[in-house]
Scaffold this active site. Sequence first.
Site, mmCIF file in Angstrom:
data_model
loop_
_atom_site.group_PDB
_atom_site.id
_atom_site.type_symbol
_atom_site.label_atom_id
_atom_site.label_comp_id
_atom_site.label_asym_id
_atom_site.label_seq_id
_atom_site.Cartn_x
_atom_site.Cartn_y
_atom_site.Cartn_z
ATOM 1 N N GLU A 489 0.777 -1.160 -0.116
ATOM 2 C CA GLU A 489 -0.345 -0.026 0.196
ATOM 3 C C GLU A 489 0.764 1.472 -0.038
ATOM 4 O O GLU A 489 1.972 1.275 0.648
ATOM 5 C CB GLU A 489 -0.908 0.008 1.086
ATOM 6 C CG GLU A 489 -1.941 -1.163 1.188
ATOM 7 C CD GLU A 489 -2.836 -1.209 2.369
ATOM 8 O OE1 GLU A 489 -2.603 -0.255 3.102
ATOM 9 O OE2 GLU A 489 -3.714 -2.196 2.707
ATOM 10 N N HIS A 512 -7.963 1.126 1.643
ATOM 11 C CA HIS A 512 -7.830 0.857 3.096
ATOM 12 C C HIS A 512 -8.789 1.846 3.879
ATOM 13 O O HIS A 512 -8.086 2.360 4.760
ATOM 14 C CB HIS A 512 -6.271 0.857 3.589
ATOM 15 C CG HIS A 512 -6.328 0.039 4.786
ATOM 16 N ND1 HIS A 512 -4.964 -0.427 5.073
ATOM 17 C CD2 HIS A 512 -6.995 -0.291 5.729
ATOM 18 C CE1 HIS A 512 -5.271 -1.290 6.172
ATOM 19 N NE2 HIS A 512 -6.218 -0.989 6.667
ATOM 20 N N ILE A 513 -10.051 2.034 3.412
ATOM 21 C CA ILE A 513 -10.784 2.837 4.289
ATOM 22 C C ILE A 513 -11.888 2.151 4.973
ATOM 23 O O ILE A 513 -12.749 2.838 5.513
ATOM 24 C CB ILE A 513 -11.437 4.023 3.110
ATOM 25 C CG1 ILE A 513 -12.263 3.069 2.062
ATOM 26 C CG2 ILE A 513 -10.633 4.975 2.567
ATOM 27 C CD1 ILE A 513 -13.008 4.004 1.240
HETATM 28 N N1 LIG Z 1 -10.135 -2.569 5.986
HETATM 29 C C1 LIG Z 1 -10.057 -1.606 7.189
HETATM 30 O O1 LIG Z 1 -9.713 -0.704 7.198
HETATM 31 C C2 LIG Z 1 -9.749 -2.493 8.373
HETATM 32 C C3 LIG Z 1 -10.280 -1.936 9.685
HETATM 33 C C4 LIG Z 1 -10.400 -2.800 10.850
HETATM 34 C C5 LIG Z 1 -9.928 -3.848 10.854
HETATM 35 N N2 LIG Z 1 -9.426 -4.503 9.543
HETATM 36 C C6 LIG Z 1 -8.502 -5.973 9.631
HETATM 37 O O2 LIG Z 1 -9.868 -6.823 9.764
HETATM 38 C C7 LIG Z 1 -9.549 -7.997 10.363
HETATM 39 C C8 LIG Z 1 -10.506 -8.395 11.302
HETATM 40 O O3 LIG Z 1 -10.386 -7.615 12.351
HETATM 41 P P1 LIG Z 1 -11.346 -8.141 13.656
HETATM 42 O O4 LIG Z 1 -11.471 -7.008 14.672
HETATM 43 O O5 LIG Z 1 -12.537 -8.767 13.371
HETATM 44 O O6 LIG Z 1 -10.259 -9.152 14.342
HETATM 45 P P2 LIG Z 1 -10.174 -10.351 15.363
HETATM 46 O O7 LIG Z 1 -9.062 -10.700 16.022
HETATM 47 O O8 LIG Z 1 -11.513 -9.929 16.337
HETATM 48 O O9 LIG Z 1 -10.819 -11.459 14.468
HETATM 49 C C9 LIG Z 1 -9.990 -12.246 13.652
HETATM 50 C C10 LIG Z 1 -10.554 -13.609 13.532
HETATM 51 O O10 LIG Z 1 -9.977 -14.470 12.451
HETATM 52 C C11 LIG Z 1 -9.669 -15.753 13.015
HETATM 53 N N3 LIG Z 1 -8.800 -16.292 11.890
HETATM 54 C C12 LIG Z 1 -7.461 -15.826 11.904
HETATM 55 N N4 LIG Z 1 -6.858 -16.523 10.961
HETATM 56 C C13 LIG Z 1 -7.658 -17.147 10.488
HETATM 57 C C14 LIG Z 1 -7.684 -18.129 9.363
HETATM 58 N N5 LIG Z 1 -6.596 -18.480 8.650
HETATM 59 N N6 LIG Z 1 -8.985 -18.869 8.753
HETATM 60 C C15 LIG Z 1 -9.938 -18.672 9.796
HETATM 61 N N7 LIG Z 1 -10.164 -17.985 10.762
HETATM 62 C C16 LIG Z 1 -9.125 -17.025 10.886
HETATM 63 C C17 LIG Z 1 -9.336 -15.570 14.374
HETATM 64 O O11 LIG Z 1 -9.653 -16.794 15.116
HETATM 65 C C18 LIG Z 1 -10.466 -14.512 14.962
HETATM 66 O O12 LIG Z 1 -11.545 -14.920 15.381
HETATM 67 C C19 LIG Z 1 -8.072 -7.697 10.717
HETATM 68 O O13 LIG Z 1 -7.075 -8.249 9.818
HETATM 69 C C20 LIG Z 1 -7.889 -6.336 10.822
HETATM 70 O O14 LIG Z 1 -6.778 -5.912 10.649
HETATM 71 C C21 LIG Z 1 -9.450 -3.808 8.388
#
Ligand SMILES: NC(=O)c1ccc[n+]([C@@H]2O[C@H](COP(=O)([O-])OP(=O)(O)OC[C@H]3O[C@@H](n4cnc5c(N)ncnc54)[C@H](O)[C@@H]3O)[C@@H](O)[C@H]2O)c1
Length: 629
Positions: A489, A512-513
Site C-alpha cells: 500500500e 484501505h478505508i
Molecule cells: N479495512 C480496514 O480498514 C480494516 C479496519 C479494521 C480492521 N481490519 C482488519 O480486519 C481483520 C479482522 O478484524 P477483527 O477486529 O474482526 O479481528 P479479530 O481478531 O477480532 O478476528 C479475527 C478472527 O479471525 C480468525 N482467524 C485468523 N486466521 C484465520 C484463518 N486463517 N482462518 C479462519 N479464521 C481465522 C481468528 O481466530 C479471529 O476469530 C483484521 O485483519 C484487521 O486488521 C481492516
Amino acid sequence: MTSPVFIFDFDSTLVRIETLEALADIALSDAPDAAAKKAEIASLTDQAMSGQLDFGTALRRRLELLALTRSHVEALADRILDEASASIRRNVDFFERHAERVYILSGGFREVIAPLAARLGIAADHVLANDLIYDAEGRVTGVDDANPLSRDNGKPEVIKALNLTGPVVMVGDGWTDAEVKLAGAADRFYAFTEVVSRQKVIEVADATAASLDEVLFAEGVSGRWSYPRNRVRMLLLENIHPAAVERLEEAGYTVETIKGALDEDDLIEAIKGVHVLGIRSKTNVSKRVLEQADRLLAVAAFCIGTNQIDLEAAAEHGVAVFNAPYSNTRSVVELAIGLTIVLMRDVADKSAAMHRGEWNKSAVGSRELRGKTLGIVGYGAIGSQLSVLAEGLGMRVIFHDLSERLALGNARRMRSLDALLAEADVVSLHVDGRKDNADVIGAAQFAKMKPGVLFLNLSRGHVVDVDALAEAVTSGRIAGAAVDVFPEEPRTNADPFASPLQGLKNVILSPHIGGSTEEAQEAIAEFAAERLLGYLNRGDTTFCVNLPNVQLAEVSRAHRLLHIHRNQPGVLAELNRALSTAGFNILGQHLKTDERTGYVITDVDRDYDPEVLKVLRDLPGTVRFRMLH
Ligand SMILES: NC(=O)c1ccc[n+]([C@@H]2O[C@H](COP(=O)([O-])OP(=O)(O)OC[C@H]3O[C@@H](n4cnc5c(N)ncnc54)[C@H](O)[C@@H]3O)[C@@H](O)[C@H]2O)c1
C-alpha cells in the site's frame, strides 16, 4: 537536609484567575461602563505584575474603579475552589502533607484565599494577604495600610519577618514574586507559567515551572506524579484524530504530532527522548527502532492491527503496546454490506460507464442479497458483527474460524474453509493479519469457490494472492470483487498505487478505508488515549497486546512501583526481599506473568529511600522499573 519552605503566590498561581478581575466581573455585571472599567483593571493588573507600575498604587487604583461590597467578595470566595489551577488540584495531597512548611503570600484578599487554604490544609496564620476594610454598610473602603502587602515590595518584607529556617522556595507568576528573589528573601524562585507566562518574570527566575509537578520534581519532593507529566513527550504520527491529542494534553502530557508515517531511519531519529509513540497502520516499529528508543514506555496503535509493531522486541524492552481493537468494527461491517450490494448490482461499472456517457439499463446478472449465502472467513469482532447485519438483510450466513467462536443468530459454523468456499455466494474475509495468514486465499481456494461468486477482502492485504484473484476475475470464475487492503500500500496519498486488480470488470478498489470513518477515528482516538493514560497514570495494562494484562485502580496515599521483568524464577522473591530490607510497608501487590514477561505492581507506604529504587532497578531479570507518585 531540611526540607524547603514553599511560598506560593495566589492569583494566577494557586488559582487560575486574578482576584481583582474576577471581582470586577461580579461587581460590574450590571454597570453600563463595565467593559471600559474591566479593561482598565486588567491593564493595571498587567502593569503591576510585569513590574511597570508599583503594586500599592495599582491595588488602590483598581479598588477605586470598583464599588466593591462584602457580598461581591463572598461570591468569589464561594467559588474559589473551582478556580484552583489544574496542577494544584491534583497535588492537594502534597499540601496536606507539607502544610507546616507551606505559606500563601498574596497581594489579594484574605477572605477569598481562606476557602482554598482550608481545602489545602494550610493554617490561617500561614495565609499572608491583604485585609479589606469595610464600612458599616459592607462597602469596601480600602485595604489595611499597615499591612506591608498593600505596598510596593511588601512580599520580601513579610517573608523576612517570618524568620524562616531552611531554604525558601518562592513560586509565583508575577513581578511581586520575582521581587522576593531579587530582595534575597527566597533562595529559589520558580516562575509559574501554568496560567500566565510573563517574560520579565521568567528572566529573573531560577527556573520556569509549567506546573506544580515541575517544582516538586525539581525540589525532590514527591508530588502527585513522580515525574512531571509535561516532561513526558508523546509523538503521534499519521494524522491521529485530534480527540487523542486533546485528551492527552488535558491530562498534562506534552504531545507532538506529525501528519504522515516515518520510515525506519526517520523514526529512529524522531524517537529519541520520546516516552510514548502513537502510530496507525503505516509506521513500522521494528526491533531496530525499539533498540534505539532511549525513553520509550509505550506504543499506541491508533488502529486495530498491531502486526506493524515487533511486539516481542517491544516486550523485551519493557515497552507496552496498546491498540483499539473494536473501535472501528462497525465501520468495516457497514462498508462490507454496502460493497456486497454494489457488487451484486454491478453499480460501480455502470456508474463509470455513465460518467463516460453510456446508458446501459439491464437486469442481467443483477441480484438481491436476500436469500444468498454469505461465507465469512474469520468470525472475530468484525466477522461476527457482519454476520448479524447480513442476517438482518435476509442473507444466510456460514462462517469459518480457526478458533472456537459462538455462532450468532442462525449463522452456521463450517468445519473447514473448503466447505465454506463450496457453499458461499459471497465470500468475505475478516481474518487477522498474523504472518501465517499470508495467501490464505490463493488460486487453489478461488478454484473451490462457486462460479459467479463475489469476493471481498477488507482484512489485510497479504492474506490474498492478488495475482490469483486477478486471474480468477479475468477467467470469469469470480463475478466481482471488492478489495480494500493490498499487499503493497502507498505510504502517503502522494505515492502512486499499482495492482494487478486495476481495470478489471466489477472490481471495486478502495484505499484501505474500511475502518476510516469520522466516528471510528474518534472512537479509536479516545479508546487508545485512555489505554495510554491508564498505563502511564496507574500502571494498568488492560488491552495491552504484549505484556500481561493487569487492571488496576488509581493509587492513593501510596507509591506504586511497577516492575517488568523476564519471567524467570525468583524475581518476585528478590523484589520483596529488597523491599522488606528497606523497611517498606507493602499495601498491595499484583503479579501477572505470560510465557515471556512478568509484571509486578507493588503499592508501598510513603516513605522511601531513593537508594532502594536503584536496588530494584538492578534486580537480575529486570526489564523496566518505574515508580508512580
Ligand atoms: N479495512 C480496514 O480498514 C480494516 C479496519 C479494521 C480492521 N481490519 C482488519 O480486519 C481483520 C479482522 O478484524 P477483527 O477486529 O474482526 O479481528 P479479530 O481478531 O477480532 O478476528 C479475527 C478472527 O479471525 C480468525 N482467524 C485468523 N486466521 C484465520 C484463518 N486463517 N482462518 C479462519 N479464521 C481465522 C481468528 O481466530 C479471529 O476469530 C483484521 O485483519 C484487521 O486488521 C481492516
